[in-house]
Enzyme design. Structure first.
Site, PDB file in Angstrom:
ATOM      1  N   LYS A 195       0.850  -1.205   0.000  1.00 47.54           N
ATOM      2  CA  LYS A 195       0.000   0.000   0.000  1.00 47.54           C
ATOM      3  C   LYS A 195       0.880   1.247   0.000  1.00 47.54           C
ATOM      4  O   LYS A 195       1.629   1.482   0.949  1.00 47.54           O
ATOM      5  CB  LYS A 195      -0.898   0.029   1.244  1.00 47.54           C
ATOM      6  CG  LYS A 195      -1.928   1.156   1.151  1.00 47.54           C
ATOM      7  CD  LYS A 195      -2.648   1.398   2.442  1.00 47.54           C
ATOM      8  CE  LYS A 195      -1.945   2.392   3.314  1.00 47.54           C
ATOM      9  NZ  LYS A 195      -1.776   3.733   2.713  1.00 47.54           N
ATOM     10  N   GLU A 270      10.577   0.533  10.044  1.00 46.85           N
ATOM     11  CA  GLU A 270      11.539   1.587   9.718  1.00 46.85           C
ATOM     12  C   GLU A 270      10.837   2.899  10.023  1.00 46.85           C
ATOM     13  O   GLU A 270       9.940   3.311   9.296  1.00 46.85           O
ATOM     14  CB  GLU A 270      11.925   1.522   8.231  1.00 46.85           C
ATOM     15  CG  GLU A 270      12.498   0.191   7.784  1.00 46.85           C
ATOM     16  CD  GLU A 270      13.903  -0.059   8.295  1.00 46.85           C
ATOM     17  OE1 GLU A 270      14.517   0.846   8.877  1.00 46.85           O
ATOM     18  OE2 GLU A 270      14.388  -1.184   8.115  1.00 46.85           O
ATOM     19  N   CYS A 304      13.846  10.605   6.559  1.00 52.64           N
ATOM     20  CA  CYS A 304      13.820  10.031   7.911  1.00 52.64           C
ATOM     21  C   CYS A 304      15.157  10.238   8.616  1.00 52.64           C
ATOM     22  O   CYS A 304      15.203  10.450   9.824  1.00 52.64           O
ATOM     23  CB  CYS A 304      13.482   8.556   7.833  1.00 52.64           C
ATOM     24  SG  CYS A 304      14.474   7.699   6.600  1.00 52.64           S
ATOM     25  N   GLU A 402      10.704  15.150  15.693  1.00 51.61           N
ATOM     26  CA  GLU A 402      11.009  15.081  14.255  1.00 51.61           C
ATOM     27  C   GLU A 402      10.085  16.076  13.541  1.00 51.61           C
ATOM     28  O   GLU A 402       8.861  15.936  13.578  1.00 51.61           O
ATOM     29  CB  GLU A 402      10.731  13.658  13.750  1.00 51.61           C
ATOM     30  CG  GLU A 402      11.043  13.488  12.291  1.00 51.61           C
ATOM     31  CD  GLU A 402      10.593  12.140  11.722  1.00 51.61           C
ATOM     32  OE1 GLU A 402       9.470  11.707  12.022  1.00 51.61           O
ATOM     33  OE2 GLU A 402      11.380  11.532  10.974  1.00 51.61           O
TER      34      GLU A 402
HETATM   35  P1  NAD Z   1       2.699   7.528   8.475  1.00 50.69           P
HETATM   36  O1  NAD Z   1       3.140   6.661   9.581  1.00 50.69           O
HETATM   37  O2  NAD Z   1       1.629   8.522   8.740  1.00 50.69           O
HETATM   38  O3  NAD Z   1       2.169   6.643   7.244  1.00 50.69           O
HETATM   39  C1  NAD Z   1       2.960   5.628   6.670  1.00 50.69           C
HETATM   40  C2  NAD Z   1       2.038   4.619   5.992  1.00 50.69           C
HETATM   41  O4  NAD Z   1       1.272   3.945   6.990  1.00 50.69           O
HETATM   42  C3  NAD Z   1       1.030   5.230   5.035  1.00 50.69           C
HETATM   43  O5  NAD Z   1       0.888   4.394   3.914  1.00 50.69           O
HETATM   44  C4  NAD Z   1      -0.252   5.249   5.852  1.00 50.69           C
HETATM   45  O6  NAD Z   1      -1.434   5.237   5.074  1.00 50.69           O
HETATM   46  C5  NAD Z   1      -0.116   3.982   6.668  1.00 50.69           C
HETATM   47  N1  NAD Z   1      -0.877   3.946   7.930  1.00 50.69           N
HETATM   48  C6  NAD Z   1      -1.320   4.988   8.695  1.00 50.69           C
HETATM   49  N2  NAD Z   1      -1.956   4.516   9.793  1.00 50.69           N
HETATM   50  C7  NAD Z   1      -1.889   3.167   9.734  1.00 50.69           C
HETATM   51  C8  NAD Z   1      -2.346   2.120  10.598  1.00 50.69           C
HETATM   52  N3  NAD Z   1      -2.975   2.362  11.738  1.00 50.69           N
HETATM   53  N4  NAD Z   1      -2.087   0.835  10.233  1.00 50.69           N
HETATM   54  C9  NAD Z   1      -1.413   0.558   9.098  1.00 50.69           C
HETATM   55  N5  NAD Z   1      -0.979   1.504   8.242  1.00 50.69           N
HETATM   56  C10 NAD Z   1      -1.203   2.800   8.552  1.00 50.69           C
HETATM   57  O7  NAD Z   1       4.019   8.215   7.903  1.00 50.69           O
HETATM   58  P2  NAD Z   1       4.165   9.278   6.751  1.00 50.69           P
HETATM   59  O8  NAD Z   1       3.688  10.608   7.231  1.00 50.69           O
HETATM   60  O9  NAD Z   1       3.599   8.736   5.495  1.00 50.69           O
HETATM   61  O10 NAD Z   1       5.766   9.293   6.570  1.00 50.69           O
HETATM   62  C11 NAD Z   1       6.610  10.057   7.325  1.00 50.69           C
HETATM   63  C12 NAD Z   1       7.272   9.231   8.411  1.00 50.69           C
HETATM   64  O11 NAD Z   1       7.943   8.123   7.850  1.00 50.69           O
HETATM   65  C13 NAD Z   1       8.356  10.024   9.142  1.00 50.69           C
HETATM   66  O12 NAD Z   1       8.235   9.818  10.521  1.00 50.69           O
HETATM   67  C14 NAD Z   1       9.648   9.437   8.620  1.00 50.69           C
HETATM   68  O13 NAD Z   1      10.738   9.578   9.486  1.00 50.69           O
HETATM   69  C15 NAD Z   1       9.266   8.007   8.403  1.00 50.69           C
HETATM   70  N6  NAD Z   1      10.177   7.366   7.453  1.00 50.69           N
HETATM   71  C16 NAD Z   1      11.058   6.443   7.917  1.00 50.69           C
HETATM   72  C17 NAD Z   1      11.980   5.852   7.050  1.00 50.69           C
HETATM   73  C18 NAD Z   1      12.977   4.823   7.531  1.00 50.69           C
HETATM   74  O14 NAD Z   1      13.560   4.131   6.704  1.00 50.69           O
HETATM   75  N7  NAD Z   1      13.201   4.690   8.809  1.00 50.69           N
HETATM   76  C19 NAD Z   1      11.975   6.212   5.703  1.00 50.69           C
HETATM   77  C20 NAD Z   1      11.049   7.157   5.275  1.00 50.69           C
HETATM   78  C21 NAD Z   1      10.148   7.730   6.149  1.00 50.69           C
END
Ligand code: NAD
Length: 699
Positions: A195, A270, A304, A402
């Site tokens: 997704k 991650e 990230c 963050e």
């Molecule tokens: P997010 O956690 O809001 O969403 C990530 C994904 O999870 C989306 O596809 C979202 O629809 C889905 N999601 C949301 N709620 C969910 C639930 N309850 N159950 C299952 N899936 C759910 O994050 P974001 O705003 O899309 O991305 C930014 C974050 O991602 C930042 O905190 C960043 O640091 C992190 N990030 C981490 C890495 C890494 O490799 N560590 C890489 C990129 C981004």
């Protein structure tokens, strides 16, 4: 061009517009009527059951397409398709799977400009970045994991793919992170339901188009379901999902961990970060300034591992900040398809609001900001200027949270040890960078960073061959490298091996003398401690006979145990692997001396010897525990790191490090082996442990 014009340009040395064309991408969107269903079982599904949501260009708010909102039926259908494809895909020889991965890499490479433009349009990031970073990384990921599919059977002969993986990804590198999930999973014989983020689904849908029409990947191996958090949650909860590979915020990572606790689902998280960027006075300052630009303003800071906490040695602090401000004045913003811009659009209104709110909080808490003089940005889209916070300290919200935007906080330090303390003073542990021309200082400080990746005189450098992932609240599991492959490898655990290989043993004659009750205590910080609450609970035999009382730990006992484990963590991690192995051998020897006593206690608690359950006697459990201690002691110094040359003229030094304090709840099933197996593997790697024994705690 006449001479006057050339002279004029040379005198001004200004940038003219250099836009990349979006014609081919717009044509591709039109070919779908700008309306997308899910990609399930090798074909497009539609129409959407509960409707579509819009996905936009954040630089001018133009609607690019409408995308289906995934329902429970859609998720079920996708998991079902992946399940049906699993058997044949996982039983394909590795080299045949590799051929598909090569084909995907080549197909993306042939269409790379289209992917780069689409990614830039949908996310808001500069085309320069999608063209030179995102898409080349995507292609490299598929090539790299094609290689793994090829050699998997030799490298991991015991691996058996477990089933269907649910991949859930964020919006900041939409296609690149999606391929971090898809490529290792299909290389290792899994099938996947992925997704993308609600706001940036288009590049993943373009990949689906390619898989179907160019690569002709067997149906069901890769399925794409679009939707919001609720759709992701349905994937997490689905009983037929074997594992979840998630990249996103720490907040959602915690929810997923809670939702899957006890389910046995394989989990890789991650998550977020707040990574330090440490500059020593003896650093090459010009490189360090450019390093900061790349660390925090690459992808508008939506990274990230962005170097969002700048720590500068006090003696050069003023000079460094002045030079950085001068460099900030030269940064340019504009429409993302202009090849000459540095900063694109913030990807959504929500993210922009979060950034504005956090900057306001930082100002209220006493921070001061600098933004480039004469900053110009497009008017219609979501934009935010590069921002530098000074006059902040570790307690400030902007230093701890963050921000996930183009906002940098800057502090000074006096000594290397202060730099280390400031750098590690965070709940995250994703990445760090150390800038110094003195290799001894750089290596020594790097070693002490509590972060998954530490760059030296560099930041935000990636390659598929280099493992990447976090510590602490930045998650666990790795993307890339052998470590990334190992994250999806499913080998029978050592415990399983013992379980399978146990042979019936002569039944132990149980000594029926009355059990002498003793005061059981906790082992905390090397001392035997009484329960703080002065309470205990009973251990009874299967025939309900009272065998003894064990302490019932309360909050304070747990706190004391964690404190003791924390206190011991650094020095234990510093011990040589040889010494840690010796301690396990010593434990094994002592267990061997007392094996009958231990077996007797296990027998009383479980009656295993009498019933012959698990086809094993209690003696055999003790014997296996001893063997296991030898096994882990032997492994202690065989688990070396690697030095990997990766294509981008860099050398990756990957070392295995302890995680820190590990909390372990032993299973009830094997009272002794269930304790020894997790305990020995954790401590031999340099971790300290707080352990709760299972319900048969006497042994
Ligand atoms: P997010 O956690 O809001 O969403 C990530 C994904 O999870 C989306 O596809 C979202 O629809 C889905 N999601 C949301 N709620 C969910 C639930 N309850 N159950 C299952 N899936 C759910 O994050 P974001 O705003 O899309 O991305 C930014 C974050 O991602 C930042 O905190 C960043 O640091 C992190 N990030 C981490 C890495 C890494 O490799 N560590 C890489 C990129 C981004």
């Amino acid at each position: 061009m006449n001479n006057d014009k050339i002279k004029q340009y040379l005198e001004k040395l200004d940038y003219g517009p250099a836009p990349e064309s979006d014609a081919k991408v717009k044509e591709w969107l039109r070919s779908y009527g700008s309306l997308f269903g899910h990609y399930i079982n090798g074909t497009w599904q539609g129409p959407a059951k509960i409707g579509y949501f819009k996905t936009i260009n954040p630089a001018n708010l133009e609607v690019l397409a409408r995308v289906a909102h995934g329902t429970v039926e859609d998720v079920n259908a996708a998991v079902e398709a992946a399940k049906n494809a699993f058997l044949s895909w996982s039983s394909l020889p590795g080299y045949k799977r590799a051929k598909y991965l090569y084909a995907i890499a080549r197909a993306i490479a042939k269409n790379s400009r289209k992917f780069a433009v689409l990614e830039s349009l949908n996310n808001g990031k500069p085309i320069r970045e999608t063209r030179d970073f995102d898409i080349p990384q995507v292609i490299r990921n598929f090539y790299y994991y094609a290689g793994w599919a090829e050699i998997l059977e030799k490298e991991y002969p015991k691996h058996e793919a477990g089933g269907v993986i649910a991949g859930i990804v964020p919006w900041n590198f939409p296609l690149m992170i999606a391929t971090w999930k898809i490529a290792p999973a299909i290389a290792a014989g899994y099938t996947i339901v992925l997704k993308p983020s609600k706001t940036t689904p288009l590049s993943v849908l373009m990949l689906a188009d390619l898989l179907m029409n160019e690569v002709k990947l067997p149906p069901g191996v890769v399925n794409i379901v679009t939707g919001k958090g609720d759709t992701g949650d349905l994937m997490v909860q689905h009983p037929d999902v074997w594992g979840i590979d998630f990249t996103g915020s720490t907040e959602v990572g915690k929810k997923i961990r809670t939702a899957t606790a006890g389910s046995g689902k394989h989990l890789k998280l991650e998550l977020g970060g707040k990574s330090p960027f440490i500059v020593f006075a003896n650093a090459d300052l010009d490189s360090a300034i450019e390093g900061v630009v790349n660390a925090i303003w690459f992808n508008q800071g939506h990274v990230c591992c962005a170097g969002s906490r700048l720590l500068v040695e006090e003696s050069i602090y003023q000079e460094f900040v002045q030079r950085l401000k001068a460099r900030m004045d030269k940064l340019r913003s504009g429409q993302q398809l202009d090849k000459a811009i540095d900063i694109g659009a913030i990807h959504s209104q929500d993210q922009l609001d979060t950034i504005i709110e956090l900057v306001e909080t930082g100002l209220k808490e006493g921070g001061e900001i600098y933004q480039p003089k004469g900053w110009i940005q497009p008017e219609n889209g979501y934009y935010y200027p590069p921002t530098l916070f000074t006059n902040v300290n570790s307690a400030n919200t902007v230093v701890q949270e963050e921000i996930f935007g183009p906002v940098l906080v800057c502090m000074s330090f006096r000594t290397p040890s202060e730099a280390i303390q400031l750098a590690n003073n965070t709940r995250y542990g994703l990445a760090a960078s150390v800038w110094s021309q003195d290799i001894n200082v750089a290596l020594d400080v790097a070693r002490q960073m509590k972060a998954g990746t530490v760059w030296i005189n560099d930041h935000n450098r990636f390659d598929a061959a280099a493992g990447f992932g976090g510590y602490r609240e930045s998650g666990y599991g790795r993307e890339g490298g052998r470590e990334g492959m190992a994250s999806v490898i499913n080998e029978n655990l050592v415990m399983d091996r013992f379980r399978r290989e146990w042979n019936p043993e002569p039944k132990l004659k149980i000594d029926n003398a009355e059990y002498v009750d003793r005061t059981y205590r906790f082992l905390i910080g090397g001392k035997l401690a009484r329960p703080d609450g002065a309470t205990s609970f009973e251990i009874r035999s299967p025939e309900n006979k009272l065998l003894g009382l064990v302490g019932d730990a309360n909050r304070k006992d747990v706190r004391n145990a964690v404190e003791a484990a924390r206190k011991a963590a650094d020095s234990w991690a510093d011990q040589s692997t040889h010494l840690r192995a010796q301690i396990l051998y010593f434990l094994a020897e002592n267990l061997a001396i007392h094996y009958k006593r231990f077996a007797g206690v296990i027998a009383k608690q479980t009656n295993v010897a009498l019933k012959g359950e698990y086809n094993c006697s209690c003696l055999c459990e003790v014997k296996s525990a001893i063997e296991l201690l030898f096994h882990y002691a032997a492994m202690a110094d065989k688990f070396e790191g690697t030095v990997q040359p990766v294509p981008e003229r860099m050398l990756v030094n990957a070392v295995k490090e302890p995680i820190g304090v590990i909390g372990i709840k032993a299973p009830d099933e094997f009272p002794l082996l269930g304790v020894i197996a997790p305990l020995a593997s954790a401590i031999v790697m340099g971790n300290t442990v707080v352990m709760i024994a299972g319900k048969n705690a006497l042994s």
